[in-house]
Scaffold this active site. Structure first.
Site, short mmCIF file in Angstrom:
data_model
loop_
_atom_site.label_atom_id
_atom_site.label_comp_id
_atom_site.label_asym_id
_atom_site.label_seq_id
_atom_site.Cartn_x
_atom_site.Cartn_y
_atom_site.Cartn_z
N TRP A 7 33.24 57.81 107.48
CA TRP A 7 32.52 56.79 108.23
C TRP A 7 32.20 55.54 107.42
O TRP A 7 31.76 54.54 107.97
CB TRP A 7 31.22 57.34 108.84
CG TRP A 7 30.37 58.16 107.91
CD1 TRP A 7 30.33 59.53 107.85
CD2 TRP A 7 29.45 57.70 106.93
NE1 TRP A 7 29.45 59.93 106.88
CE2 TRP A 7 28.89 58.83 106.30
CE3 TRP A 7 29.04 56.42 106.50
CZ2 TRP A 7 27.95 58.74 105.28
CZ3 TRP A 7 28.11 56.33 105.48
CH2 TRP A 7 27.57 57.47 104.89
N ASN A 8 32.41 55.56 106.11
CA ASN A 8 31.82 54.45 105.35
C ASN A 8 32.61 53.15 105.37
O ASN A 8 32.01 52.09 105.38
CB ASN A 8 31.46 54.89 103.92
CG ASN A 8 32.61 55.45 103.16
OD1 ASN A 8 33.55 55.95 103.75
ND2 ASN A 8 32.57 55.34 101.86
N LYS A 54 42.42 60.34 112.89
CA LYS A 54 41.17 60.87 113.45
C LYS A 54 40.04 60.25 112.65
O LYS A 54 39.75 60.67 111.52
CB LYS A 54 41.17 62.39 113.30
CG LYS A 54 40.39 63.16 114.35
CD LYS A 54 38.91 62.87 114.39
CE LYS A 54 38.14 63.48 113.25
NZ LYS A 54 36.73 63.08 113.19
N GLY A 112 37.31 61.81 102.47
CA GLY A 112 36.02 62.33 102.92
C GLY A 112 35.39 63.14 101.82
O GLY A 112 35.69 62.94 100.63
N GLU A 128 41.34 62.00 99.00
CA GLU A 128 40.46 61.04 98.32
C GLU A 128 39.05 61.51 98.61
O GLU A 128 38.58 61.41 99.75
CB GLU A 128 40.67 59.63 98.89
CG GLU A 128 42.06 59.06 98.68
CD GLU A 128 42.35 58.70 97.24
OE1 GLU A 128 41.44 58.75 96.38
OE2 GLU A 128 43.51 58.38 96.95
N LEU A 129 38.38 62.05 97.60
CA LEU A 129 37.14 62.78 97.86
C LEU A 129 35.93 62.10 97.22
O LEU A 129 35.94 60.90 96.97
CB LEU A 129 37.31 64.22 97.39
CG LEU A 129 38.56 64.92 97.95
CD1 LEU A 129 38.72 66.31 97.38
CD2 LEU A 129 38.55 64.96 99.47
N CYS A 149 32.39 56.04 97.88
CA CYS A 149 32.87 57.14 97.04
C CYS A 149 32.80 56.77 95.58
O CYS A 149 32.57 57.59 94.72
CB CYS A 149 34.29 57.48 97.43
SG CYS A 149 35.36 56.04 97.40
N GLU A 167 26.68 64.48 94.40
CA GLU A 167 26.87 63.18 95.06
C GLU A 167 25.77 62.99 96.12
O GLU A 167 25.67 63.77 97.06
CB GLU A 167 28.25 63.15 95.74
CG GLU A 167 28.56 61.80 96.35
CD GLU A 167 29.88 61.79 97.12
OE1 GLU A 167 30.13 62.72 97.90
OE2 GLU A 167 30.64 60.81 96.95
P1 NAD Z 1 33.32 64.30 105.81
O1 NAD Z 1 34.11 65.12 104.86
O2 NAD Z 1 32.15 64.89 106.45
O3 NAD Z 1 34.28 63.82 107.03
C1 NAD Z 1 35.47 63.12 106.79
C2 NAD Z 1 36.36 63.26 108.01
O4 NAD Z 1 36.79 64.62 108.13
C3 NAD Z 1 35.68 62.91 109.33
O5 NAD Z 1 36.61 62.24 110.16
C4 NAD Z 1 35.36 64.29 109.90
O6 NAD Z 1 35.25 64.32 111.30
C5 NAD Z 1 36.56 65.08 109.45
N1 NAD Z 1 36.37 66.53 109.37
C6 NAD Z 1 35.22 67.22 109.23
N2 NAD Z 1 35.48 68.55 109.12
C7 NAD Z 1 36.82 68.69 109.22
C8 NAD Z 1 37.70 69.80 109.17
N3 NAD Z 1 37.25 71.05 108.99
N4 NAD Z 1 39.03 69.58 109.28
C9 NAD Z 1 39.50 68.32 109.43
N5 NAD Z 1 38.72 67.22 109.49
C10 NAD Z 1 37.39 67.41 109.38
O7 NAD Z 1 32.98 62.97 105.03
P2 NAD Z 1 32.04 61.75 105.50
O8 NAD Z 1 30.64 62.24 105.49
O9 NAD Z 1 32.58 61.13 106.73
O10 NAD Z 1 32.27 60.71 104.31
C11 NAD Z 1 31.57 60.75 103.11
C12 NAD Z 1 32.37 61.39 102.01
O11 NAD Z 1 33.63 60.73 101.87
C13 NAD Z 1 31.72 61.27 100.65
O12 NAD Z 1 31.82 62.49 99.95
C14 NAD Z 1 32.52 60.20 99.95
O13 NAD Z 1 32.49 60.25 98.56
C15 NAD Z 1 33.88 60.44 100.50
N6 NAD Z 1 34.71 59.23 100.38
C16 NAD Z 1 35.74 59.22 99.48
C17 NAD Z 1 36.50 58.06 99.31
C18 NAD Z 1 37.64 58.01 98.33
O14 NAD Z 1 38.49 57.13 98.45
N7 NAD Z 1 37.70 58.89 97.33
C19 NAD Z 1 36.22 56.94 100.07
C20 NAD Z 1 35.16 56.99 100.97
C21 NAD Z 1 34.43 58.15 101.13
#
Ligand code: NAD
Length: 493
Positions: free
Chosen positions: A156-157, A180, A233, A255-256, A289, A386
């Site tokens: 979402w960010n 998605k 995510g 990318e986590l 992130c 984090e």
């Molecule tokens: P999240 O992991 O909760 O969700 C990310 C996406 O995955 C969403 O679209 C969500 O609906 C989907 N999702 C959730 N469960 C799933 C599953 N079991 N299978 C498939 N898809 C699923 O992350 P968030 O809260 O939206 O974002 C924040 C996180 O993202 C933080 O940890 C941040 O560090 C990371 N992030 C990483 C980067 C990078 O480039 N490394 C960039 C931005 C954000």
């Protein structure tokens, strides 16, 4: 936006058309600043994912799949121009969904065209090799081919920037995509897909399935019709997504999360370092992130540096994210807000000192958290995990070896920074940091031509840079028999 403003409506985007979810269900997106719903979205589920994947497959096997790299490059350039022309509208959608600053999202949107022109420049250069023969009876060469249908799952960010880091290289490679977006910030991706379609991206090449339930992402990550999964995510979700992808023997990039360190030496320009710390952890309300959420500072300059950081943190203007004078918006959603406050309570319980902030902004209410600096033990939870919010955790070192050991004492490895005027030390520490991106006397700089990704729990693979296209390509080896003869059929050639 007043309380009576009607909610905006967004459907799914499949095969070049805006459609309802097969179930007819919808869900609402909340504006975290206004504290009320602002949009209604289609609540897509597994049946919609099936439709979207079928559309992406048909597009891959259709005219898009037969285009030359030169044709795709021309399409990509057109997409970049269309995004720039629509930057303001798209940025506003992101602000409504996530509460991030309009000035930041506008800046991101206006820069995205560069990603499309950069990867357009690679689309017509995806060359194989001719390979010198071991056996002169055979001529060997390799061909680069698109991997196929890509499932992109985004957080979402910064939905459109993080989608672009996948989309621009995958289109250059000749793939198609189903995306998605996060349930917390879904609207901009649907509008974006429409803009790209109107700008010349053929139907089915980019499809969007929004959904409230996590089962939508699960269905996409595990879909048998997908050839590759590109995920951004949290680490916990990334592991699940990777397991689903591997069950189909699919490739995956992840990318986590991160817990990046900013290491400040006594000879650093402390004003510049303080500014970099503010950029690293308070910009975007710390919801990035690459947030520089750990400050590892030499004990001799700790007090002087913290005084500057605290003074700036306390003067940060919180408020309406659409206003140009605002410097920090709210946290993007209630679960995230509660998570941040939970970390602050935990830091107190574990004995950390709160140098500034430390809780919600009671005057503003809503989901505002005050910019926070805590001085903590290196083993404290607020140092190790984090937070994904405006929280800087600071602790000290006495020599360079200890600084590196402390900075690298994390399971993550996304980014880091070193602040020093000593050029020898700058390079030594940059080399010693176990992280995918290191900034020297700077923070939070990205570019289409610089690879981005993490070590350790921060991910697998790299986005951006020339090698990003490789993540979306297969290599085919071709042997051509040159003599016209036959050979012993029971021997390996
Ligand atoms: P999240 O992991 O909760 O969700 C990310 C996406 O995955 C969403 O679209 C969500 O609906 C989907 N999702 C959730 N469960 C799933 C599953 N079991 N299978 C498939 N898809 C699923 O992350 P968030 O809260 O939206 O974002 C924040 C996180 O993202 C933080 O940890 C941040 O560090 C990371 N992030 C990483 C980067 C990078 O480039 N490394 C960039 C931005 C954000």
């Amino acid at each position: 936006m007043s309380a009576d403003t009607p909610l905006e409506r967004f459907g799914l985007f499949i095969d070049g058309e805006v459609v309802d979810a097969a179930s007819g269900r919808t869900f609402q997106s909340l504006d975290p600043y206004a504290g009320r719903p602002w949009a209604v979205l289609a609540d897509g589920g597994p049946a919609d994912v099936d439709r979207a994947v079928a559309s992406a497959r048909a597009a891959f096997e259709g005219p898009w799949g037969r285009m030359t790299g030169f044709d795709r490059a021309a399409v990509l350039r057109g997409l970049g121009d269309a995004i720039t022309a629509n930057a303001e509208r798209l940025a506003l959608l992101e602000v409504r969904d996530s509460g991030k600053l309009l000035r930041e999202m506008l800046g991101q949107l206006r820069s995205l065209g560069t990603w499309y022109s950069y990867f357009a420049g690679l689309a017509d250069k995806l060359e194989g090799r001719t390979v010198p023969p071991v056996n002169p009876a055979y001529f060997g060469y390799t061909v680069r081919e698109p991997v196929g249908v890509v499932a992109a799952i985004t957080p979402w960010n910064s939905p459109l920037m993080l989608l672009t880091w996948k989309l621009a290289p995958l289109l250059a490679a000749g793939c198609t995509c189903v995306v998605k977006p996060s349930e917390h910030s879904p609207a901009s991706t649907v509008a974006f897909a429409q803009v790209l379609h109107e700008a010349g991206l053929p139907a089915g090449v980019l499809n969007v399935v929004t959904g409230w339930d996590r089962s939508t992402g699960e269905a996409l990550a595990a879909h048998r019709g997908v050839d590759k999964v590109a995920f951004t995510g949290s680490t916990a979700t990334g592991v699940k997504v990777a397991q689903a992808a591997v069950a189909n023997v699919n490739r995956v990039t992840l990318e986590l999360g991160g817990k990046s360190a900013q290491v400040v030496f006594p000879d650093a320009d402390l004003d510049a370092a303080a500014n970099g710390l503010v950029a690293g952890v308070f910009a975007a309300t710390g919801q990035t992130c690459m947030a520089g959420s750990r400050l590892v500072v030499h004990e001799s300059v700790k007090d002087a540096l913290l005084e500057k950081v605290v003074a700036r943190a306390e003067s940060i203007r919180l408020g309406d994210p659409t206003q140009p004078e605002t410097e920090m918006g709210p946290v993007a959603n209630r679960p995230q807000y509660e998570k941040v406050l939970g970390y602050l309570d935990g830091a107190r319980t574990e004995g950390a000192t709160i140098a500034c902030g430390g809780g919600p902004d009671v005057d503003l209410g809503g989901l505002f958290v005050r910019p926070t600096v805590v001085v903590a033990d290196p083993g404290a939870t607020v140092v190790r995990e984090e937070v994904f919010g405006p929280v800087l955790a600071a602790y000290t070192f006495t020599d360079e070896a200890q600084a590196l050991a402390l900075a690298n004492d994390t399971p993550y490895g996304l980014a880091g920074a070193v602040w020093t005027k000593d050029v020898h030390r700058a390079h030594r520490v940059a080399a010693g940091l176990r992280a995918g991106t290191v900034w020297v006397n700077a923070y939070r700089v990205v570019a289409p031509n610089m690879p981005f990704g993490g070590y350790g729990l921060s991910g697998i693979g790299r986005e951006n840079g020339v090698t990003a296209v490789d993540e979306y390509l297969e290599t085919k080896s071709v042997f051509v028999e040159l003599t016209g003869g036959t050979r012993d059929p029971f021997q390996l050639g």
